[in-house]
Design an enzyme around this catalytic site. Structure first.
Site, PDB file in Angstrom:
ATOM      1  N   ARG A   1       0.821  -1.227   0.000  1.00  0.00           N
ATOM      2  CA  ARG A   1       0.000   0.000   0.000  1.00  0.00           C
ATOM      3  C   ARG A   1       0.847   1.265   0.000  1.00  0.00           C
ATOM      4  O   ARG A   1       0.456   2.270   0.599  1.00  0.00           O
ATOM      5  CB  ARG A   1      -0.953   0.021   1.196  1.00  0.00           C
ATOM      6  CG  ARG A   1      -2.101  -0.959   1.106  1.00  0.00           C
ATOM      7  CD  ARG A   1      -3.196  -0.426   0.200  1.00  0.00           C
ATOM      8  NE  ARG A   1      -4.264  -1.391   0.032  1.00  0.00           N
ATOM      9  CZ  ARG A   1      -5.406  -1.380   0.714  1.00  0.00           C
ATOM     10  NH1 ARG A   1      -5.622  -0.455   1.603  1.00  0.00           N
ATOM     11  NH2 ARG A   1      -6.316  -2.289   0.489  1.00  0.00           N
TER      12      ARG A   1
ATOM     13  N   ASP B   1      -6.515  -2.721  -7.722  1.00  0.00           N
ATOM     14  CA  ASP B   1      -7.109  -3.384  -6.557  1.00  0.00           C
ATOM     15  C   ASP B   1      -7.386  -4.842  -6.902  1.00  0.00           C
ATOM     16  O   ASP B   1      -7.638  -5.175  -8.060  1.00  0.00           O
ATOM     17  CB  ASP B   1      -8.402  -2.697  -6.124  1.00  0.00           C
ATOM     18  CG  ASP B   1      -8.760  -3.090  -4.699  1.00  0.00           C
ATOM     19  OD1 ASP B   1      -8.227  -2.481  -3.759  1.00  0.00           O
ATOM     20  OD2 ASP B   1      -9.532  -4.053  -4.523  1.00  0.00           O
TER      21      ASP B   1
ATOM     22  N   ARG C   1      -6.545  11.884  -5.976  1.00  0.00           N
ATOM     23  CA  ARG C   1      -7.775  11.137  -5.709  1.00  0.00           C
ATOM     24  C   ARG C   1      -8.983  12.071  -5.731  1.00  0.00           C
ATOM     25  O   ARG C   1     -10.042  11.741  -6.262  1.00  0.00           O
ATOM     26  CB  ARG C   1      -7.606  10.450  -4.350  1.00  0.00           C
ATOM     27  CG  ARG C   1      -8.799   9.834  -3.714  1.00  0.00           C
ATOM     28  CD  ARG C   1      -9.209   8.554  -4.362  1.00  0.00           C
ATOM     29  NE  ARG C   1     -10.636   8.367  -4.139  1.00  0.00           N
ATOM     30  CZ  ARG C   1     -11.165   7.874  -3.041  1.00  0.00           C
ATOM     31  NH1 ARG C   1     -10.385   7.399  -2.101  1.00  0.00           N
ATOM     32  NH2 ARG C   1     -12.462   7.790  -2.897  1.00  0.00           N
TER      33      ARG C   1
ATOM     34  N   TYR D   1     -14.841 -12.040  -0.779  1.00  0.00           N
ATOM     35  CA  TYR D   1     -15.556 -10.789  -1.075  1.00  0.00           C
ATOM     36  C   TYR D   1     -16.737 -11.049  -2.013  1.00  0.00           C
ATOM     37  O   TYR D   1     -17.788 -10.418  -1.898  1.00  0.00           O
ATOM     38  CB  TYR D   1     -14.598  -9.767  -1.708  1.00  0.00           C
ATOM     39  CG  TYR D   1     -13.634  -9.174  -0.707  1.00  0.00           C
ATOM     40  CD1 TYR D   1     -14.009  -8.107   0.108  1.00  0.00           C
ATOM     41  CD2 TYR D   1     -12.345  -9.683  -0.552  1.00  0.00           C
ATOM     42  CE1 TYR D   1     -13.140  -7.561   1.039  1.00  0.00           C
ATOM     43  CE2 TYR D   1     -11.462  -9.147   0.375  1.00  0.00           C
ATOM     44  CZ  TYR D   1     -11.864  -8.087   1.168  1.00  0.00           C
ATOM     45  OH  TYR D   1     -10.997  -7.564   2.095  1.00  0.00           O
TER      46      TYR D   1
ATOM     47  N   ARG E   1      -3.372   6.744   0.893  1.00  0.00           N
ATOM     48  CA  ARG E   1      -3.907   7.933   1.584  1.00  0.00           C
ATOM     49  C   ARG E   1      -2.956   8.601   2.563  1.00  0.00           C
ATOM     50  O   ARG E   1      -3.208   9.722   2.978  1.00  0.00           O
ATOM     51  CB  ARG E   1      -5.204   7.558   2.296  1.00  0.00           C
ATOM     52  CG  ARG E   1      -6.365   7.423   1.331  1.00  0.00           C
ATOM     53  CD  ARG E   1      -7.528   6.715   1.972  1.00  0.00           C
ATOM     54  NE  ARG E   1      -7.136   5.367   2.346  1.00  0.00           N
ATOM     55  CZ  ARG E   1      -7.973   4.452   2.805  1.00  0.00           C
ATOM     56  NH1 ARG E   1      -9.232   4.748   2.988  1.00  0.00           N
ATOM     57  NH2 ARG E   1      -7.548   3.235   3.100  1.00  0.00           N
TER      58      ARG E   1
HETATM   59  C1  LIG Z   1      -8.084  -7.131   0.635  1.00  0.00           C
HETATM   60  C2  LIG Z   1      -7.484  -6.219  -0.417  1.00  0.00           C
HETATM   61  C3  LIG Z   1      -8.183  -5.218  -1.148  1.00  0.00           C
HETATM   62  N1  LIG Z   1      -7.259  -4.638  -2.011  1.00  0.00           N
HETATM   63  C4  LIG Z   1      -6.037  -5.207  -1.832  1.00  0.00           C
HETATM   64  C5  LIG Z   1      -6.159  -6.229  -0.866  1.00  0.00           C
HETATM   65  C6  LIG Z   1      -5.062  -7.180  -0.445  1.00  0.00           C
HETATM   66  C7  LIG Z   1      -4.064  -6.571   0.446  1.00  0.00           C
HETATM   67  C8  LIG Z   1      -4.592  -6.236   1.806  1.00  0.00           C
HETATM   68  O1  LIG Z   1      -4.934  -7.172   2.542  1.00  0.00           O
HETATM   69  O2  LIG Z   1      -4.592  -5.044   2.145  1.00  0.00           O
HETATM   70  C9  LIG Z   1      -4.804  -4.935  -2.564  1.00  0.00           C
HETATM   71  C10 LIG Z   1      -4.478  -3.572  -2.972  1.00  0.00           C
HETATM   72  N2  LIG Z   1      -5.244  -2.431  -2.854  1.00  0.00           N
HETATM   73  C11 LIG Z   1      -4.561  -1.369  -3.353  1.00  0.00           C
HETATM   74  C12 LIG Z   1      -3.346  -1.835  -3.886  1.00  0.00           C
HETATM   75  C13 LIG Z   1      -2.397  -0.939  -4.665  1.00  0.00           C
HETATM   76  C14 LIG Z   1      -0.990  -1.144  -4.596  1.00  0.00           C
HETATM   77  C15 LIG Z   1      -0.330  -0.820  -3.280  1.00  0.00           C
HETATM   78  O3  LIG Z   1       0.005   0.369  -3.046  1.00  0.00           O
HETATM   79  O4  LIG Z   1      -0.073  -1.765  -2.488  1.00  0.00           O
HETATM   80  C16 LIG Z   1      -3.273  -3.198  -3.623  1.00  0.00           C
HETATM   81  C17 LIG Z   1      -2.147  -4.191  -3.907  1.00  0.00           C
HETATM   82  C18 LIG Z   1      -5.021   0.035  -3.379  1.00  0.00           C
HETATM   83  C19 LIG Z   1      -6.163   0.450  -2.569  1.00  0.00           C
HETATM   84  N3  LIG Z   1      -7.325  -0.241  -2.316  1.00  0.00           N
HETATM   85  C20 LIG Z   1      -8.183   0.543  -1.585  1.00  0.00           C
HETATM   86  C21 LIG Z   1      -7.545   1.798  -1.360  1.00  0.00           C
HETATM   87  C22 LIG Z   1      -8.156   2.977  -0.652  1.00  0.00           C
HETATM   88  C23 LIG Z   1      -8.965   3.728  -1.659  1.00  0.00           C
HETATM   89  C24 LIG Z   1      -9.138   5.168  -1.311  1.00  0.00           C
HETATM   90  O5  LIG Z   1     -10.050   5.455  -0.534  1.00  0.00           O
HETATM   91  O6  LIG Z   1      -8.368   5.998  -1.844  1.00  0.00           O
HETATM   92  C25 LIG Z   1      -6.285   1.746  -1.969  1.00  0.00           C
HETATM   93  C26 LIG Z   1      -5.252   2.837  -2.049  1.00  0.00           C
HETATM   94  C27 LIG Z   1      -9.561   0.177  -1.154  1.00  0.00           C
HETATM   95  C28 LIG Z   1      -9.793  -1.208  -0.695  1.00  0.00           C
HETATM   96  N4  LIG Z   1      -9.491  -2.353  -1.399  1.00  0.00           N
HETATM   97  C29 LIG Z   1      -9.826  -3.460  -0.651  1.00  0.00           C
HETATM   98  C30 LIG Z   1     -10.414  -3.011   0.561  1.00  0.00           C
HETATM   99  C31 LIG Z   1     -10.907  -3.915   1.667  1.00  0.00           C
HETATM  100  C32 LIG Z   1     -10.409  -1.612   0.515  1.00  0.00           C
HETATM  101  C33 LIG Z   1     -11.020  -0.680   1.538  1.00  0.00           C
HETATM  102  C34 LIG Z   1     -10.177  -0.518   2.727  1.00  0.00           C
HETATM  103  C35 LIG Z   1      -9.213   0.609   2.516  1.00  0.00           C
HETATM  104  O7  LIG Z   1      -9.669   1.671   2.088  1.00  0.00           O
HETATM  105  O8  LIG Z   1      -8.028   0.430   2.820  1.00  0.00           O
HETATM  106  C36 LIG Z   1      -9.630  -4.851  -1.066  1.00  0.00           C
END
Ligand SMILES: Cc1c2[nH]c(c1CCC(=O)O)Cc1[nH]c(c(CCC(=O)O)c1C)Cc1[nH]c(c(CCC(=O)O)c1C)Cc1[nH]c(c(C)c1CCC(=O)O)C2
Length: 351
Positions: free
Chosen positions: A32, A82, A45, A158, A36
């Site tokens: 990640r 994602d 964003r 999911y 944010r």
């Molecule tokens: C379970 C999972 C998801 N997504 C991901 C996983 C597996 C890794 C982990 O366990 O964290 C993987 C993921 N999600 C994102 C990336 C981008 C690359 C990176 O920087 O790692 C990667 C590799 C961006 C993201 N994916 C998400 C954001 C936040 C979006 C925003 O509000 O800007 C980002 C930057 C949203 C997201 N996406 C997901 C959830 C549950 C959420 C909401 C929770 C949260 O906001 O953190 C599903």
């Protein structure tokens, strides 16, 4: 292990580690790392609107991927996207509610599965592949580009629940009550994920990571069936097209025996450890040539100060002389101070 890696990016310490070598310096990146906690991410964003529009716009996705590389000079960039893009491209509705996480249309029966596409929608994944190519073209040569996908088990949790949370009860229950449906869902995801990763490699990814964020909720029998076996099938399908493709698995919450089984049975090059894993036992079980990544508690990074320094020093000492990739045990949280990321980089690089 393979010659492909070395010909492509001879200077990448991350690829050296995945090749079973002890790199000249320990490569570092963060799960990640684009997100944010960075003001430049929040600004973009806001401009792009919602999160999915960022993911599907190759220029935005490229810019966001490069932000942490410019600011910190990490050894690897990870594609900004994602794991839920795969179910979305198979035809599930998907939205991200502000502050609430993802919401998907549910898939709970063979009939629901029949209603989905058998192949990934090229209009959606094509934009991801375009982003991969743009990112690779913009990165310094020694910076590795990581593609990724969610592991079938985690993505299925999911799809069955339509959202995250609560120990993934809906998917676990579905796997017990209707294993025929559940196996068919996993099969669809194995095939789609392999196709997706192969296309990312062809577009310019140097290595990929398979995120199994919910592997820790399964009993050992179910872990074998829904985590180890699908990942093994993806690895073998990808390697059939991309010989020697470097692959990392991140089985969050896996036990020592689960980690060992995954490492030996799937053929992945490296494993990501969450912060609860006892790294010395894992290293002893897998040997110093098997790449291990992660393990620093993301809350140490929030705390900073001594908690951070001590965590880093102990980790670096335990992995000295090993194929080690420095990372957190899970994604960086939005409230993390940027100064602490700088402190971490300085300490790891100076070790
Ligand atoms: C379970 C999972 C998801 N997504 C991901 C996983 C597996 C890794 C982990 O366990 O964290 C993987 C993921 N999600 C994102 C990336 C981008 C690359 C990176 O920087 O790692 C990667 C590799 C961006 C993201 N994916 C998400 C954001 C936040 C979006 C925003 O509000 O800007 C980002 C930057 C949203 C997201 N996406 C997901 C959830 C549950 C959420 C909401 C929770 C949260 O906001 O953190 C599903």
């Amino acid at each position: 292990m393979n010659g492909v890696v070395e010909e492509c990016l001879p200077d990448s310490p991350l690829l050296q580690a995945l090749n079973g070598r002890v790199p000249a310096r320990v490569p570092i990146w963060m799960m990640r790392q684009a997100g944010r906690y960075l003001p430049e991410y929040r600004a973009l964003r806001e401009k792009a609107g919602d999160f999915l529009s960022l993911c599907y716009n190759p220029d935005f996705a490229t810019e966001v991927t490069l932000q942490p590389i410019r600011r910190f000079g990490f050894d690897a960039a990870i594609l900004f996207s994602d794991i839920l893009v795969v179910p979305h491209a198979l035809g599930c509705d998907l939205r991200f509610e502000q502050g609430e996480g993802p919401r998907l249309s549910t898939v709970t029966s063979l009939a629901d599965l029949d209603g989905l596409r058998s192949q990934l929608d090229p209009d959606k994944v094509g934009r991801v592949y375009e982003a991969v190519a743009k990112i690779r073209a913009s990165l310094p040569r020694e910076t590795a580009l990581l593609g990724f996908c969610g592991a079938p088990w985690t993505v299925a949790t999911y799809m069955v629940a339509g959202r995250g949370g609560d120990e993934q009860v809906p998917a676990r229950r579905a796997a017990y009550r209707d294993p025929v449906f559940f196996a068919a869902l996993i099969d669809r995801l194995v095939e789609a994920s392999a196709t997706y990763l192969i296309a990312q490699f062809r577009a310019g990814a140097d290595a990929v990571q398979i995120f199994d964020s919910w592997s820790g909720v399964l009993d050992p029998e179910e872990f074998r069936r829904w985590v180890v076996s699908p990942i093994r099938r993806i690895v073998s399908a990808v390697r059939a097209e991309i010989p020697g493709a470097p692959i990392i698995a991140f089985p969050k919450g896996a036990t020592l025996s689960g980690l060992t089984e995954l490492a030996f049975a799937t053929g992945v090059n490296g494993i990501g450890l969450d912060w609860t894993a006892d790294r010395r036992n894992v290293r002893a079980a897998l040997g110093a040539r098997f790449a291990l990544q992660g393990n620093l508690d993301p809350l140490r990074l929030i705390a900073g100060g001594r908690a951070l320094d001590e965590g880093i020093d102990a980790l670096m000492a335990d992995f000295r002389g090993a194929a080690h990739i420095f990372n957190l045990g899970h994604g960086i949280r939005p409230e993390t101070p940027i100064a602490h990321v700088e402190q971490m980089l300085k300490r790891v690089r100076g070790f």
